[in-house]
Scaffold this motif. Sequence first.
Motif, short mmCIF file in Angstrom:
data_model
loop_
_atom_site.label_atom_id
_atom_site.label_comp_id
_atom_site.label_asym_id
_atom_site.label_seq_id
_atom_site.Cartn_x
_atom_site.Cartn_y
_atom_site.Cartn_z
N GLU A 210 0.84 -1.20 0.00
CA GLU A 210 0.00 0.00 0.00
C GLU A 210 0.88 1.26 0.00
O GLU A 210 0.57 2.24 -0.68
CB GLU A 210 -0.94 -0.02 1.22
CG GLU A 210 -1.81 1.20 1.37
CD GLU A 210 -2.78 1.43 0.21
OE1 GLU A 210 -3.29 2.56 0.10
OE2 GLU A 210 -3.03 0.51 -0.60
N PHE A 211 1.98 1.22 0.75
CA PHE A 211 2.91 2.35 0.76
C PHE A 211 3.48 2.57 -0.65
O PHE A 211 3.58 3.71 -1.12
CB PHE A 211 4.04 2.10 1.76
CG PHE A 211 5.00 3.24 1.88
CD1 PHE A 211 4.78 4.26 2.80
CD2 PHE A 211 6.11 3.32 1.05
CE1 PHE A 211 5.66 5.33 2.90
CE2 PHE A 211 6.99 4.39 1.15
CZ PHE A 211 6.77 5.40 2.07
N VAL A 212 3.85 1.48 -1.33
CA VAL A 212 4.37 1.58 -2.70
C VAL A 212 3.34 2.26 -3.60
O VAL A 212 3.68 3.16 -4.37
CB VAL A 212 4.75 0.18 -3.23
CG1 VAL A 212 4.96 0.20 -4.74
CG2 VAL A 212 6.00 -0.34 -2.52
N ARG A 213 2.08 1.85 -3.48
CA ARG A 213 1.03 2.45 -4.31
C ARG A 213 0.92 3.96 -4.04
O ARG A 213 0.89 4.77 -4.97
CB ARG A 213 -0.31 1.77 -4.02
CG ARG A 213 -1.46 2.24 -4.93
CD ARG A 213 -2.82 1.77 -4.45
NE ARG A 213 -3.19 2.30 -3.14
CZ ARG A 213 -3.55 3.57 -2.90
NH1 ARG A 213 -3.57 4.45 -3.89
NH2 ARG A 213 -3.86 3.96 -1.68
N ARG A 214 0.91 4.33 -2.77
CA ARG A 214 0.78 5.75 -2.42
C ARG A 214 2.03 6.54 -2.85
O ARG A 214 1.92 7.67 -3.30
CB ARG A 214 0.53 5.91 -0.92
CG ARG A 214 -0.83 5.37 -0.49
CD ARG A 214 -1.22 5.72 0.95
NE ARG A 214 -0.21 5.40 1.94
CZ ARG A 214 0.49 6.31 2.64
NH1 ARG A 214 0.30 7.60 2.45
NH2 ARG A 214 1.38 5.92 3.53
N ALA A 215 3.20 5.94 -2.71
CA ALA A 215 4.45 6.62 -3.11
C ALA A 215 4.46 6.86 -4.62
O ALA A 215 4.89 7.92 -5.08
CB ALA A 215 5.66 5.79 -2.69
N ARG A 216 3.97 5.88 -5.39
CA ARG A 216 3.88 6.08 -6.85
C ARG A 216 2.97 7.25 -7.18
O ARG A 216 3.28 8.05 -8.06
CB ARG A 216 3.35 4.81 -7.52
CG ARG A 216 4.35 3.70 -7.63
CD ARG A 216 3.71 2.51 -8.33
NE ARG A 216 4.63 1.40 -8.40
CZ ARG A 216 4.24 0.12 -8.48
NH1 ARG A 216 2.93 -0.17 -8.48
NH2 ARG A 216 5.13 -0.84 -8.55
N GLU A 217 1.83 7.34 -6.48
CA GLU A 217 0.91 8.46 -6.71
C GLU A 217 1.58 9.80 -6.40
O GLU A 217 1.22 10.82 -6.99
CB GLU A 217 -0.35 8.30 -5.86
CG GLU A 217 -1.26 7.19 -6.33
CD GLU A 217 -2.45 6.97 -5.42
OE1 GLU A 217 -2.58 7.65 -4.38
OE2 GLU A 217 -3.28 6.08 -5.75
N ALA A 218 2.56 9.78 -5.49
CA ALA A 218 3.28 11.01 -5.12
C ALA A 218 4.47 11.28 -6.05
O ALA A 218 5.21 12.23 -5.83
CB ALA A 218 3.77 10.90 -3.67
N GLY A 219 4.66 10.41 -7.06
CA GLY A 219 5.72 10.65 -8.04
C GLY A 219 6.99 9.85 -7.84
O GLY A 219 7.99 10.09 -8.52
N ALA A 220 6.98 8.91 -6.92
CA ALA A 220 8.16 8.06 -6.72
C ALA A 220 8.17 6.93 -7.74
O ALA A 220 7.13 6.50 -8.22
CB ALA A 220 8.16 7.48 -5.31
N ASP A 221 9.36 6.45 -8.05
CA ASP A 221 9.54 5.24 -8.83
C ASP A 221 9.69 4.12 -7.80
O ASP A 221 10.79 3.85 -7.32
CB ASP A 221 10.80 5.37 -9.70
CG ASP A 221 11.07 4.13 -10.54
OD1 ASP A 221 10.27 3.17 -10.47
OD2 ASP A 221 12.09 4.12 -11.24
N ALA A 222 8.56 3.53 -7.41
CA ALA A 222 8.54 2.60 -6.28
C ALA A 222 8.14 1.21 -6.73
O ALA A 222 7.27 1.06 -7.59
CB ALA A 222 7.57 3.10 -5.21
N ALA A 223 8.78 0.20 -6.13
CA ALA A 223 8.47 -1.19 -6.44
C ALA A 223 8.40 -2.00 -5.15
O ALA A 223 9.25 -1.85 -4.27
CB ALA A 223 9.52 -1.79 -7.36
#
Length: 194
Positions: free
Chosen positions: A148-161
């Motif tokens: 869930e953190f990865v999903r939210r971080a992506r929405e904030a513009g992070a390249d998260a996996a």
Amino acid sequence: MPTAAVLLLHGGRAEGPEPPPALNLPALRMRPFAGAVTRAVRGRGVLVAEVRYRHRGWNGARADAARDAEVALGRLRELAGPVPVVLLGHSMGGRAALRAAGDPAVRGVVALAPWCPTDEPVDHLGGRRLYLLHDETDRVTSARQSWEFVRRAREAGADAAGIPMPTGGHAMLRGADLWHRRAAELTAALLSHG
């Protein structure tokens, strides 16, 4: 002078204002990761160091571990100049790394079985690369919260996996070689690609 740095952040407790003990098992657990990263970046002028916490726990709104990570980044800047940094943290140390990742020097984070409460901020992570590794059988921290953190971080513009690990639980002892190797490879890749 180093050309880059990796800061390791070990785990801890939710609450624990006392200083960490002399025999600090969470810190010892990070030693094989330090060795694996050192081997992966050999010959590249990369400083591998660990953050020393003043307190044993996160300690609520004080977020002691995150503040210690920020202090360590400042000391690193004084010692080595504006080198790119990768933060590699386990559990509470993963949370501290993710919280400190807004620092301009931080190129990315590798978080191992991180503690990611549902209200953990993500707005500072735009443009950062994040890898969260978690065994879904972990009973101490929640892999579901990591995803869930990865999903939210992506929405904030992070390249998260989010990277599911096949074994290891929270302590990452079963299948430890895979944890060490994967963490070192991802850390080296973050330093290479930016």
